[in-house]
Design a protein around this motif. Sequence first.
Motif, PDB file in Angstrom:
ATOM      1  N   GLN A   1      18.809 -10.147  -3.799  1.00 28.17           N
ATOM      2  CA  GLN A   1      18.204 -10.574  -2.522  1.00 28.17           C
ATOM      3  C   GLN A   1      18.927  -9.949  -1.344  1.00 28.17           C
ATOM      4  O   GLN A   1      18.311  -9.561  -0.361  1.00 28.17           O
ATOM      5  CB  GLN A   1      18.236 -12.101  -2.410  1.00 28.17           C
ATOM      6  CG  GLN A   1      17.161 -12.762  -3.259  1.00 28.17           C
ATOM      7  CD  GLN A   1      17.325 -14.270  -3.345  1.00 28.17           C
ATOM      8  OE1 GLN A   1      18.257 -14.831  -2.782  1.00 28.17           O
ATOM      9  NE2 GLN A   1      16.427 -14.920  -4.061  1.00 28.17           N
ATOM     10  N   GLN A   2      20.256  -9.841  -1.474  1.00 25.15           N
ATOM     11  CA  GLN A   2      21.031  -9.247  -0.367  1.00 25.15           C
ATOM     12  C   GLN A   2      20.815  -7.732  -0.291  1.00 25.15           C
ATOM     13  O   GLN A   2      20.778  -7.159   0.787  1.00 25.15           O
ATOM     14  CB  GLN A   2      22.522  -9.520  -0.573  1.00 25.15           C
ATOM     15  CG  GLN A   2      22.906 -10.934  -0.218  1.00 25.15           C
ATOM     16  CD  GLN A   2      24.266 -11.312  -0.788  1.00 25.15           C
ATOM     17  OE1 GLN A   2      24.898 -10.550  -1.514  1.00 25.15           O
ATOM     18  NE2 GLN A   2      24.711 -12.503  -0.457  1.00 25.15           N
ATOM     19  N   ASN A   3      20.666  -7.103  -1.446  1.00 24.54           N
ATOM     20  CA  ASN A   3      20.649  -5.633  -1.485  1.00 24.54           C
ATOM     21  C   ASN A   3      19.281  -5.008  -1.269  1.00 24.54           C
ATOM     22  O   ASN A   3      19.191  -3.852  -0.857  1.00 24.54           O
ATOM     23  CB  ASN A   3      21.161  -5.143  -2.853  1.00 24.54           C
ATOM     24  CG  ASN A   3      22.630  -5.440  -3.061  1.00 24.54           C
ATOM     25  OD1 ASN A   3      23.352  -5.661  -2.102  1.00 24.54           O
ATOM     26  ND2 ASN A   3      23.063  -5.469  -4.304  1.00 24.54           N
TER      27      ASN A   3
ATOM     28  N   SER B   1       1.788   5.700  -0.895  1.00 19.43           N
ATOM     29  CA  SER B   1       0.472   5.521  -1.521  1.00 19.43           C
ATOM     30  C   SER B   1       0.431   4.285  -2.405  1.00 19.43           C
ATOM     31  O   SER B   1      -0.642   3.730  -2.661  1.00 19.43           O
ATOM     32  CB  SER B   1       0.122   6.720  -2.394  1.00 19.43           C
ATOM     33  OG  SER B   1       0.175   7.896  -1.652  1.00 19.43           O
ATOM     34  N   ALA B   2       1.585   3.896  -2.930  1.00 19.39           N
ATOM     35  CA  ALA B   2       1.631   2.744  -3.836  1.00 19.39           C
ATOM     36  C   ALA B   2       3.069   2.284  -4.026  1.00 19.39           C
ATOM     37  O   ALA B   2       4.001   3.023  -3.714  1.00 19.39           O
ATOM     38  CB  ALA B   2       1.033   3.112  -5.196  1.00 19.39           C
ATOM     39  N   ILE B   3       3.221   1.060  -4.547  1.00 20.62           N
ATOM     40  CA  ILE B   3       4.553   0.524  -4.844  1.00 20.62           C
ATOM     41  C   ILE B   3       4.611   0.155  -6.321  1.00 20.62           C
ATOM     42  O   ILE B   3       3.787  -0.622  -6.816  1.00 20.62           O
ATOM     43  CB  ILE B   3       4.843  -0.726  -3.993  1.00 20.62           C
ATOM     44  CG1 ILE B   3       4.847  -0.322  -2.518  1.00 20.62           C
ATOM     45  CG2 ILE B   3       6.163  -1.362  -4.382  1.00 20.62           C
ATOM     46  CD1 ILE B   3       4.820  -1.472  -1.575  1.00 20.62           C
ATOM     47  N   ALA B   4       5.576   0.746  -7.019  1.00 27.12           N
ATOM     48  CA  ALA B   4       5.750   0.451  -8.445  1.00 27.12           C
ATOM     49  C   ALA B   4       7.020  -0.367  -8.607  1.00 27.12           C
ATOM     50  O   ALA B   4       8.014  -0.114  -7.931  1.00 27.12           O
ATOM     51  CB  ALA B   4       5.867   1.756  -9.225  1.00 27.12           C
TER      52      ALA B   4
ATOM     53  N   GLY C   1      12.536  -8.344  -7.281  1.00 27.60           N
ATOM     54  CA  GLY C   1      11.791  -7.086  -7.139  1.00 27.60           C
ATOM     55  C   GLY C   1      10.289  -7.330  -7.111  1.00 27.60           C
ATOM     56  O   GLY C   1       9.557  -6.730  -6.321  1.00 27.60           O
ATOM     57  N   THR C   2       9.827  -8.233  -7.999  1.00 31.05           N
ATOM     58  CA  THR C   2       8.396  -8.534  -8.099  1.00 31.05           C
ATOM     59  C   THR C   2       7.867  -9.092  -6.776  1.00 31.05           C
ATOM     60  O   THR C   2       6.850  -8.618  -6.255  1.00 31.05           O
ATOM     61  CB  THR C   2       8.153  -9.563  -9.236  1.00 31.05           C
ATOM     62  OG1 THR C   2       8.744  -9.068 -10.424  1.00 31.05           O
ATOM     63  CG2 THR C   2       6.683  -9.805  -9.468  1.00 31.05           C
ATOM     64  N   SER C   3       8.560 -10.098  -6.238  1.00 33.54           N
ATOM     65  CA  SER C   3       8.072 -10.733  -4.994  1.00 33.54           C
ATOM     66  C   SER C   3       8.107  -9.736  -3.854  1.00 33.54           C
ATOM     67  O   SER C   3       7.180  -9.678  -3.039  1.00 33.54           O
ATOM     68  CB  SER C   3       8.929 -11.934  -4.592  1.00 33.54           C
ATOM     69  OG  SER C   3       9.360 -12.611  -5.710  1.00 33.54           O
ATOM     70  N   PHE C   4       9.182  -8.945  -3.809  1.00 32.91           N
ATOM     71  CA  PHE C   4       9.295  -7.991  -2.701  1.00 32.91           C
ATOM     72  C   PHE C   4       8.189  -6.942  -2.776  1.00 32.91           C
ATOM     73  O   PHE C   4       7.549  -6.616  -1.777  1.00 32.91           O
ATOM     74  CB  PHE C   4      10.671  -7.311  -2.716  1.00 32.91           C
ATOM     75  CG  PHE C   4      11.002  -6.688  -1.402  1.00 32.91           C
ATOM     76  CD1 PHE C   4      11.709  -7.392  -0.448  1.00 32.91           C
ATOM     77  CD2 PHE C   4      10.555  -5.398  -1.101  1.00 32.91           C
ATOM     78  CE1 PHE C   4      11.979  -6.823   0.798  1.00 32.91           C
ATOM     79  CE2 PHE C   4      10.815  -4.830   0.133  1.00 32.91           C
ATOM     80  CZ  PHE C   4      11.536  -5.544   1.082  1.00 32.91           C
TER      81      PHE C   4
ATOM     82  N   SER D   1       3.311  -4.562  -0.707  1.00 34.18           N
ATOM     83  CA  SER D   1       1.995  -3.965  -0.984  1.00 34.18           C
ATOM     84  C   SER D   1       0.919  -4.675  -0.163  1.00 34.18           C
ATOM     85  O   SER D   1      -0.015  -4.047   0.333  1.00 34.18           O
ATOM     86  CB  SER D   1       1.682  -3.967  -2.482  1.00 34.18           C
ATOM     87  OG  SER D   1       0.760  -4.950  -2.830  1.00 34.18           O
ATOM     88  N   LEU D   2       1.075  -5.985   0.010  1.00 34.30           N
ATOM     89  CA  LEU D   2       0.128  -6.731   0.861  1.00 34.30           C
ATOM     90  C   LEU D   2       0.246  -6.267   2.314  1.00 34.30           C
ATOM     91  O   LEU D   2      -0.751  -5.963   2.967  1.00 34.30           O
ATOM     92  CB  LEU D   2       0.465  -8.227   0.826  1.00 34.30           C
ATOM     93  CG  LEU D   2      -0.351  -9.161  -0.043  1.00 34.30           C
ATOM     94  CD1 LEU D   2       0.065 -10.606   0.246  1.00 34.30           C
ATOM     95  CD2 LEU D   2      -1.850  -8.991   0.182  1.00 34.30           C
ATOM     96  N   GLY D   3       1.512  -6.201   2.766  1.00 33.08           N
ATOM     97  CA  GLY D   3       1.769  -5.831   4.159  1.00 33.08           C
ATOM     98  C   GLY D   3       1.266  -4.432   4.491  1.00 33.08           C
ATOM     99  O   GLY D   3       0.719  -4.202   5.573  1.00 33.08           O
TER     100      GLY D   3
END
Length: 345
Positions: A52-54, A74-77, A91-94, A99-101
């Motif tokens: 979370q910090q990094n 173009s995308a986030i993997a 990582g998943t939540s971020f 991707s929404l933003g």
Amino acid sequence: MQHYILGIESSCDDTSAAIIRDDVILSNITANQDVHRNFGGVVPELASRAHQQNIVPVIETAIQKANIGKNQLSAIAFTQGPGLLGSLLVGTSFAKALSLGLNIPLIVVDHLQAHILSHFIRNEDRTNPVPAFPFLCLTVSGGHTQFVWIRDYFDMEIIGQTIDDAAGEAFDKSAKIMGLPYPGGPMIDKLAQLGDPKRFTFSKPNIPGLNFSFSGLKTSFLYFLRDELKKDPDFIEKHKNDLCASIQATIVEMLMSKLALAMEQKREAETRGWADVAIAGGVSANSGLRKALEQARDQRGWNIFIPPLQYSTDNAAMIAVAGYFKFLKGDFGSQGVTAYARAQG
Ligand code: KG4
Ligand code: ZN
């Protein structure tokens, strides 16, 4: 048209972000977590807190270093699994939020597939050779030891694996027994270079086919040291380099003898002349294993693929390149995707 993909890796104790332009690497930034050092292993709660910090600075640095703007992505993997659930969730939540933003597609990547696909990361001039399909990969990490037969980017079949500990665990647990700091693999590798690999011998298990077992080795190493320490309390200190060299040589021999068997079986089954073989995962950074594979190339004519060190251990470049190949297929994840802790399939 060129595509920029952000890759995010947070499955264990490395927070990593990378930018790829198609399959060409532009940046690959990793923050390691020192907080686990005093505990002799990764502490899941501390790992997720450190992620979370990094994660923000690591992603910002990766984008800056690639010299692009966020809106060019173009995308986030991201790594969906396997790994530590609390770490993966960061990582998943971020990735989902970004991707929404940015209103761009989300791509889920399997960490083990990504280790294999790290062989397709291209340098700026795209001159580095990549394996041809089909090829055999020995994936050796802290959690997995597998033979994978790769027909295409996402057509992979596990044809053998460990029935207990992973090769990385064998390194880490042996290191722990000797009182070396975590993670023990790189430390054993370093000390092994100064020692005699033939000084001590440890019995190897007799496991049929293409499977491995590493838990017996750890136990025999433990009992061997316990007996020697009774005779000489300074035994480990006096023989550290030879112990490291000998345990490393044993693990490498176990891997290489099974690899020779896997190559033999596949060469019989496949068209004549086939010989592409790759290694992947954290233990593929091991200098003894790399040397043994080079010897097999020279002596047996294998066409070998060894990942550069920065792509052997956990990194986001491999997530980004796996994301790129999924992007080409239009294989996108939804906002509903969740992380998984254990290997799929
Ligand atoms: O792939 P990886 O970075 O993380 C996982 O997905 O597990 O692999 C980590 C493992 C650890 O067990 C670590 O000790 C081992 O890879 N490792 C090494 C070396 N570098 C990392 N083992 C032996 N020699 C090395 N040079
Ligand atoms: Zn890994």
